[in-house]
Design a protein around this motif. Structure first.
Motif, PDB file in Angstrom:
ATOM      1  N   PHE A 128      -1.166  13.258  -9.677  1.00 38.89           N
ATOM      2  CA  PHE A 128      -0.136  13.283  -8.653  1.00 38.89           C
ATOM      3  C   PHE A 128       0.897  12.174  -8.836  1.00 38.89           C
ATOM      4  O   PHE A 128       0.589  11.095  -9.329  1.00 38.89           O
ATOM      5  N   GLY A 129       2.104  12.509  -8.408  1.00 35.49           N
ATOM      6  CA  GLY A 129       3.148  11.507  -8.283  1.00 35.49           C
ATOM      7  C   GLY A 129       3.772  11.672  -6.916  1.00 35.49           C
ATOM      8  O   GLY A 129       4.163  12.786  -6.533  1.00 35.49           O
ATOM      9  N   PHE A 130       3.830  10.572  -6.141  1.00 36.87           N
ATOM     10  CA  PHE A 130       4.303  10.654  -4.759  1.00 36.87           C
ATOM     11  C   PHE A 130       5.755  10.200  -4.653  1.00 36.87           C
ATOM     12  O   PHE A 130       6.146   9.172  -5.238  1.00 36.87           O
ATOM     13  N   VAL A 131       6.527  10.967  -3.887  1.00 35.64           N
ATOM     14  CA  VAL A 131       7.899  10.591  -3.541  1.00 35.64           C
ATOM     15  C   VAL A 131       7.964  10.610  -2.017  1.00 35.64           C
ATOM     16  O   VAL A 131       7.842  11.666  -1.399  1.00 35.64           O
ATOM     17  N   PHE A 132       8.122   9.420  -1.417  1.00 36.23           N
ATOM     18  CA  PHE A 132       8.049   9.296   0.040  1.00 36.23           C
ATOM     19  C   PHE A 132       9.443   9.204   0.650  1.00 36.23           C
ATOM     20  O   PHE A 132      10.405   8.755   0.017  1.00 36.23           O
ATOM     21  N   GLN A 133       9.503   9.596   1.931  1.00 38.85           N
ATOM     22  CA  GLN A 133      10.768   9.491   2.661  1.00 38.85           C
ATOM     23  C   GLN A 133      11.233   8.039   2.741  1.00 38.85           C
ATOM     24  O   GLN A 133      12.411   7.741   2.570  1.00 38.85           O
ATOM     25  N   GLY A 134      10.303   7.121   2.973  1.00 36.45           N
ATOM     26  CA  GLY A 134      10.651   5.708   3.090  1.00 36.45           C
ATOM     27  C   GLY A 134      10.625   4.982   1.761  1.00 36.45           C
ATOM     28  O   GLY A 134      10.565   3.746   1.732  1.00 36.45           O
ATOM     29  N   TYR A 135      10.587   5.731   0.655  1.00 38.63           N
ATOM     30  CA  TYR A 135      10.600   5.206  -0.724  1.00 38.63           C
ATOM     31  C   TYR A 135       9.295   4.499  -1.085  1.00 38.63           C
ATOM     32  O   TYR A 135       8.772   4.687  -2.168  1.00 38.63           O
ATOM     33  N   HIS A 136       8.804   3.658  -0.182  1.00 40.14           N
ATOM     34  CA  HIS A 136       7.540   2.938  -0.417  1.00 40.14           C
ATOM     35  C   HIS A 136       7.550   2.222  -1.770  1.00 40.14           C
ATOM     36  O   HIS A 136       6.674   2.428  -2.614  1.00 40.14           O
ATOM     37  N   LEU A 137       8.553   1.373  -1.928  1.00 41.03           N
ATOM     38  CA  LEU A 137       8.594   0.510  -3.114  1.00 41.03           C
ATOM     39  C   LEU A 137       8.087  -0.872  -2.720  1.00 41.03           C
ATOM     40  O   LEU A 137       8.230  -1.312  -1.582  1.00 41.03           O
ATOM     41  N   ILE A 138       7.482  -1.566  -3.678  1.00 42.88           N
ATOM     42  CA  ILE A 138       6.972  -2.910  -3.423  1.00 42.88           C
ATOM     43  C   ILE A 138       8.145  -3.882  -3.415  1.00 42.88           C
ATOM     44  O   ILE A 138       8.859  -4.014  -4.422  1.00 42.88           O
ATOM     45  N   ALA A 139       8.348  -4.547  -2.294  1.00 46.90           N
ATOM     46  CA  ALA A 139       9.569  -5.326  -2.079  1.00 46.90           C
ATOM     47  C   ALA A 139       9.737  -6.465  -3.072  1.00 46.90           C
ATOM     48  O   ALA A 139      10.863  -6.829  -3.424  1.00 46.90           O
ATOM     49  N   THR A 140       8.639  -7.048  -3.534  1.00 47.14           N
ATOM     50  CA  THR A 140       8.736  -8.218  -4.409  1.00 47.14           C
ATOM     51  C   THR A 140       8.876  -7.855  -5.883  1.00 47.14           C
ATOM     52  O   THR A 140       9.071  -8.742  -6.718  1.00 47.14           O
ATOM     53  N   THR A 169      -5.188  -7.027 -18.499  1.00 52.93           N
ATOM     54  CA  THR A 169      -3.942  -6.465 -17.982  1.00 52.93           C
ATOM     55  C   THR A 169      -3.829  -6.666 -16.488  1.00 52.93           C
ATOM     56  O   THR A 169      -2.794  -7.095 -15.974  1.00 52.93           O
ATOM     57  N   GLU A 170      -4.936  -6.377 -15.773  1.00 55.17           N
ATOM     58  CA  GLU A 170      -4.868  -6.491 -14.325  1.00 55.17           C
ATOM     59  C   GLU A 170      -4.761  -7.943 -13.879  1.00 55.17           C
ATOM     60  O   GLU A 170      -4.033  -8.260 -12.941  1.00 55.17           O
ATOM     61  N   LEU A 171      -5.481  -8.846 -14.559  1.00 50.09           N
ATOM     62  CA  LEU A 171      -5.389 -10.246 -14.198  1.00 50.09           C
ATOM     63  C   LEU A 171      -3.973 -10.771 -14.417  1.00 50.09           C
ATOM     64  O   LEU A 171      -3.451 -11.524 -13.591  1.00 50.09           O
ATOM     65  N   ALA A 172      -3.370 -10.365 -15.539  1.00 50.21           N
ATOM     66  CA  ALA A 172      -2.001 -10.801 -15.815  1.00 50.21           C
ATOM     67  C   ALA A 172      -1.050 -10.276 -14.747  1.00 50.21           C
ATOM     68  O   ALA A 172      -0.183 -11.010 -14.250  1.00 50.21           O
ATOM     69  N   ASP A 173      -1.212  -9.000 -14.380  1.00 48.17           N
ATOM     70  CA  ASP A 173      -0.343  -8.416 -13.353  1.00 48.17           C
ATOM     71  C   ASP A 173      -0.582  -9.072 -12.005  1.00 48.17           C
ATOM     72  O   ASP A 173       0.364  -9.377 -11.270  1.00 48.17           O
ATOM     73  N   ALA A 174      -1.869  -9.321 -11.670  1.00 47.59           N
ATOM     74  CA  ALA A 174      -2.190  -9.949 -10.384  1.00 47.59           C
ATOM     75  C   ALA A 174      -1.632 -11.363 -10.315  1.00 47.59           C
ATOM     76  O   ALA A 174      -1.080 -11.775  -9.296  1.00 47.59           O
ATOM     77  N   CYS A 175      -1.750 -12.106 -11.417  1.00 49.38           N
ATOM     78  CA  CYS A 175      -1.218 -13.473 -11.436  1.00 49.38           C
ATOM     79  C   CYS A 175       0.297 -13.479 -11.309  1.00 49.38           C
ATOM     80  O   CYS A 175       0.868 -14.297 -10.589  1.00 49.38           O
ATOM     81  N   ARG A 176       0.942 -12.548 -12.004  1.00 50.63           N
ATOM     82  CA  ARG A 176       2.401 -12.469 -11.920  1.00 50.63           C
ATOM     83  C   ARG A 176       2.831 -12.131 -10.498  1.00 50.63           C
ATOM     84  O   ARG A 176       3.723 -12.770  -9.930  1.00 50.63           O
ATOM     85  N   ALA A 177       2.177 -11.116  -9.904  1.00 51.67           N
ATOM     86  CA  ALA A 177       2.525 -10.725  -8.540  1.00 51.67           C
ATOM     87  C   ALA A 177       2.226 -11.853  -7.553  1.00 51.67           C
ATOM     88  O   ALA A 177       3.013 -12.134  -6.653  1.00 51.67           O
ATOM     89  N   ALA A 178       1.072 -12.512  -7.749  1.00 53.35           N
ATOM     90  CA  ALA A 178       0.701 -13.597  -6.842  1.00 53.35           C
ATOM     91  C   ALA A 178       1.683 -14.756  -6.934  1.00 53.35           C
ATOM     92  O   ALA A 178       2.071 -15.341  -5.917  1.00 53.35           O
ATOM     93  N   TRP A 179       2.058 -15.095  -8.163  1.00 52.07           N
ATOM     94  CA  TRP A 179       2.992 -16.211  -8.332  1.00 52.07           C
ATOM     95  C   TRP A 179       4.326 -15.908  -7.664  1.00 52.07           C
ATOM     96  O   TRP A 179       4.943 -16.788  -7.052  1.00 52.07           O
ATOM     97  N   ARG A 180       4.749 -14.649  -7.769  1.00 47.93           N
ATOM     98  CA  ARG A 180       6.030 -14.276  -7.152  1.00 47.93           C
ATOM     99  C   ARG A 180       5.942 -14.365  -5.635  1.00 47.93           C
ATOM    100  O   ARG A 180       6.854 -14.864  -4.972  1.00 47.93           O
ATOM    101  N   VAL A 181       4.828 -13.883  -5.068  1.00 45.71           N
ATOM    102  CA  VAL A 181       4.654 -13.963  -3.616  1.00 45.71           C
ATOM    103  C   VAL A 181       4.577 -15.421  -3.171  1.00 45.71           C
ATOM    104  O   VAL A 181       5.151 -15.812  -2.150  1.00 45.71           O
ATOM    105  N   MET A 182       3.861 -16.237  -3.950  1.00 46.59           N
ATOM    106  CA  MET A 182       3.766 -17.664  -3.625  1.00 46.59           C
ATOM    107  C   MET A 182       5.141 -18.321  -3.648  1.00 46.59           C
ATOM    108  O   MET A 182       5.457 -19.154  -2.799  1.00 46.59           O
ATOM    109  N   TRP A 183       5.961 -17.945  -4.615  1.00 47.36           N
ATOM    110  CA  TRP A 183       7.279 -18.565  -4.731  1.00 47.36           C
ATOM    111  C   TRP A 183       8.196 -18.118  -3.598  1.00 47.36           C
ATOM    112  O   TRP A 183       8.939 -18.915  -3.031  1.00 47.36           O
ATOM    113  N   ILE A 184       8.130 -16.840  -3.242  1.00 48.44           N
ATOM    114  CA  ILE A 184       8.960 -16.327  -2.159  1.00 48.44           C
ATOM    115  C   ILE A 184       8.586 -17.007  -0.840  1.00 48.44           C
ATOM    116  O   ILE A 184       9.442 -17.351  -0.028  1.00 48.44           O
TER     117      ILE A 184
END
Length: 660
Positions: free
Chosen positions: A99-111, A268-283
């Motif tokens: 499946f691929g979902f296309v939502f009315q509210g877009y549902h994109l990750i803001a960061t 892969t997941e640790l790298a992605d989680a660290c990148r996402a976490a660092w961005r949230v921490m910085w914001i």
């Protein structure tokens, strides 16, 4: 012909049989039935519109079709397999691969940027980074967003965000596109562009299911199914043969999966989680800084407290050892020294000196006296001792010399001054050797000045002492011939404890009672070291409280993070994240916060220690303490981050997606 027969016998891609969905019904409240026996089939390659008014149950039907929710009754067969038999990981595989979902509210990750949003499903599919980047870039360029790769959702128009959502739906193939009101939040022009894209996907063989209340949008589909009050009331039927063969069914619960069915690799997941976490921490850097403060203070405190404790311990032990670790001290107990025949006598010392375990027996008589030079009077501590004192107590002479055994026998009126006493009594004489001083109006000649010695922990400074021969002090100054206390040196190679027992045996035999006290310098040093160890442990525990408080802060901020990012969690689940992927991601974020705080704490702790060293405070850094503090900080993130991470992993995808 056989191939045609097999195709005819293939099950439909989607088959619903009397599907029902109820909400509520707990705690005595009546259940609300949203879907009431929906039955329909959808073949691969169809372009279907499910149309209905608000509250008709169409969005609930989409959630069931996309495996975001489970039906209360009935059967949902996907490629011939009952979805109810699939476990959570297999359902995640379907959402990720089918499946691929296309939502009315877009549902994109803001960061995340446009490209990073598109890549989310591929991360959970375990696609290598290079392939992931290339595919996401190609999809966005194909949809006219090649110059918007690094833009975040708030930097894109509604139409552009919806195209990013479509690119994300296609990232893993998007065999079935589920579009929920895809034009509902768009202007007419952008809406027309999105519908044109969906028609192109249908023409390319994708199964496209559009959920809408707009009959104009539904008219663009090749099959229209109308739903009202949770039931199918109209179905225009399938128009023409399917444009593409049905895909393989999902893996069965607990069945082995091929490489393409595996989740993301740990790296892969640790790298992605660290990148996402660092961005949230910085914001949220101000909030993050406050959260890190507890960890930083805790780690720095542990390092500094233990370093000061170790430094102080070594200093105390070194000071005590400087006065001789192989020494025994003996003195009379209580009033025994004033009772004839009951004090420690020179005859006792002669008997003790014959013990093979002892190298030297040094009697001492001590007391406070007034010392005068010229017009200057000083109250100081006078000690009559033996000629072997410098060797016994490792205390060399700095100027002149020390008195001899002959001086002791001859009652010579000679004195040796401590370093500080010489400076205070004769400030204008850098070398006082040869000068005459008065002790209780008795003249003495200064024959030497001792080297700077300091004080054993808790004792009077040796540098204030005035030293003279034992016999001279007893006769001319104190009027007593018996020692105040006696220092005994244990012979090299002999046991200090054994020597102490031998001395005790001789003295007990001579006195019949223990009216004397024997002290062990090594035991005293050990006791002082133990005391310092206890103080160090206490300081370390106090510092560890800061670390605990920091851990509670991490848990608090992670709970807030889960609450703030609930929709993001729903998006990740909709794009194929398993529960353990969500758990691992948020746990990684908690640990990252602690690792950053721990690293900062180590740096600050070392810096504070450096300042203390410059200030003359005894500091010894322990690599074990530094590593332990850092690992404790990391463990704190792991322990206190587990509950928020588990809470995130346990969220219902539908509820998470609908959160604000």
């Amino acid at each position: 012909m056989s191939g045609a027969g097999e195709a005819a016998a293939a099950p439909p891609l989607i088959a619903l049989e009397n599907l029902r969905k109820r909400y509520g019904g707990r705690g005595g409240a009546p259940a609300v039935e949203v879907l009431r026996g929906v039955s329909l089939t959808i073949e691969a390659g169809e372009f279907v519109a499910i149309v209905g008014a608000s509250g008709s149950g169409k969005s609930t039907l989409m959630h069931l079709l996309g495996c975001l929710d489970r039906p209360s009754d009935g059967r949902y067969l996907f490629a011939g397999q009952d979805v109810a038999t699939l476990d959570a990981d297999a359902l995640a595989w379907l959402r990720r691969e089918a499946f691929g979902f296309v939502f009315q509210g877009y549902h994109l990750i803001a960061t995340e940027s446009a490209q990073e949003n598109v890549e989310v499903p591929a991360i959970y599919a375990g696609l290598p980074e290079a392939e992931r980047h290339a595919r996401s870039r190609a999809l966005l360029e194909r949809l006219g967003l090649g110059d918007r790769l690094d833009h975040r959702p708030h930097q894109l128009s509604g139409g552009q965000q919806q195209r990013v959502s479509i690119a994300r739906a296609l990232m893993n193939g998007g065999r079935v596109i589920l579009a929920d009101e895809p034009t509902g939040a768009l202007d007419s022009r952008s809406g027309a562009e999105v519908m044109a894209l969906l028609e192109e996907l249908a023409d390319a063989g994708h199964t496209v299911i559009v959920i809408t209340h707009d009959r104009e949008v539904a008219a663009a589909a090749r099959r229209v199914i109308e739903i009202r009050d949770g039931q199918v009331v109209a179905d225009s039927g399938r128009a023409g043969p399917p444009a593409a063969p049905a895909m393989d069914g999902p893996p069965r619960a607990g069945a082995g999966r091929g490489r393409e069915h595996q989740g993301p690799s740990l790296a892969t997941e640790l790298a992605d989680a660290c990148r996402a976490a660092w961005r949230v921490m910085w914001i949220n850097r101000f909030r993050t800084s406050l959260t890190l403060l507890g960890i930083v203070i805790g780690v720095a405190s542990v390092i500094v407290m233990l370093a000061v404790g170790l430094g102080t311990r070594q200093q105390v032990v070194a000071q005590a050892s400087a006065f001789g670790a192989n020494l025994l001290y003996m003195s009379s107990v209580g009033a025994s020294s004033r009772i004839p025949g009951r004090s420690v006598t020179l005859a006792d010392l002669q008997a003790v000196a014959e013990l093979p375990q002892l190298a030297e027996v040094l009697p001492n008589v001590t007391g406070n006296k007034v010392v005068r030079f010229g017009e200057k009077d000083l109250q100081t501590y006078v000690r009559g001792t033996g000629a072997a004192m410098p060797e016994v107590q490792n205390w060399p002479v700095r100027l002149g010399g020390f008195f001899s055994a002959e001086d002791d026998r001859d009652l010579a009126a000679v004195a040796v001054l401590g370093h500080k006493l010489a400076r205070d009594l004769l400030p204008d004489h850098p070398n006082p050797v040869g000068r005459r001083i008065l002790i209780e109006n008795v003249p003495f000649q200064v024959i030497g000045v001792m080297a700077e010695k300091g004080a054993a922990a808790g004792d009077q400074s040796y540098d204030d002492l005035l030293l003279m021969p034992f016999a001279t002090a007893g006769v001319k100054v104190f009027g007593q011939r018996e020692p105040t206390y006696t220092a005994m040196t244990v012979r090299e190679g002999a046991s200090v404890d054994a020597a102490e027992k031998a001395v005790d045996a001789v003295m007990f035999e001579r006195h019949g009672i223990r009216d004397y006290r024997i002290g062990n310098a090594a035991a005293a040093i050990a006791a002082k070291a133990k005391t310092e160890d206890t103080m160090t442990l206490l300081l370390g525990l106090i510092a560890a409280v800061s670390l605990l408080v920091g851990g509670i802060g991490v848990m608090n901020v992670m709970l807030m993070t889960v609450r703030e990012r609930t929709r993001e969690i729903g998006i990740r689940m909709a794009t194929g994240a398993r529960r353990k992927d969500i758990l691992r991601q948020f746990l990684t974020e908690a640990v990252l916060v602690s690792v950053v705080g721990g690293s900062a704490g180590v740096v600050i702790g070392l810096a504070v220690g450096g300042v203390l060293i410059a200030a003359g405070v005894p500091v010894i850094f322990s690599l074990r303490a530094i590593a332990g503090a850092f690992l404790c900080a990391t463990a704190t993130g792991l322990v206190f981050g587990f509950m928020p991470a588990r809470q995130a992993a346990g969220l219902d995808p539908v509820v998470a997606l609908s959160s604000e």
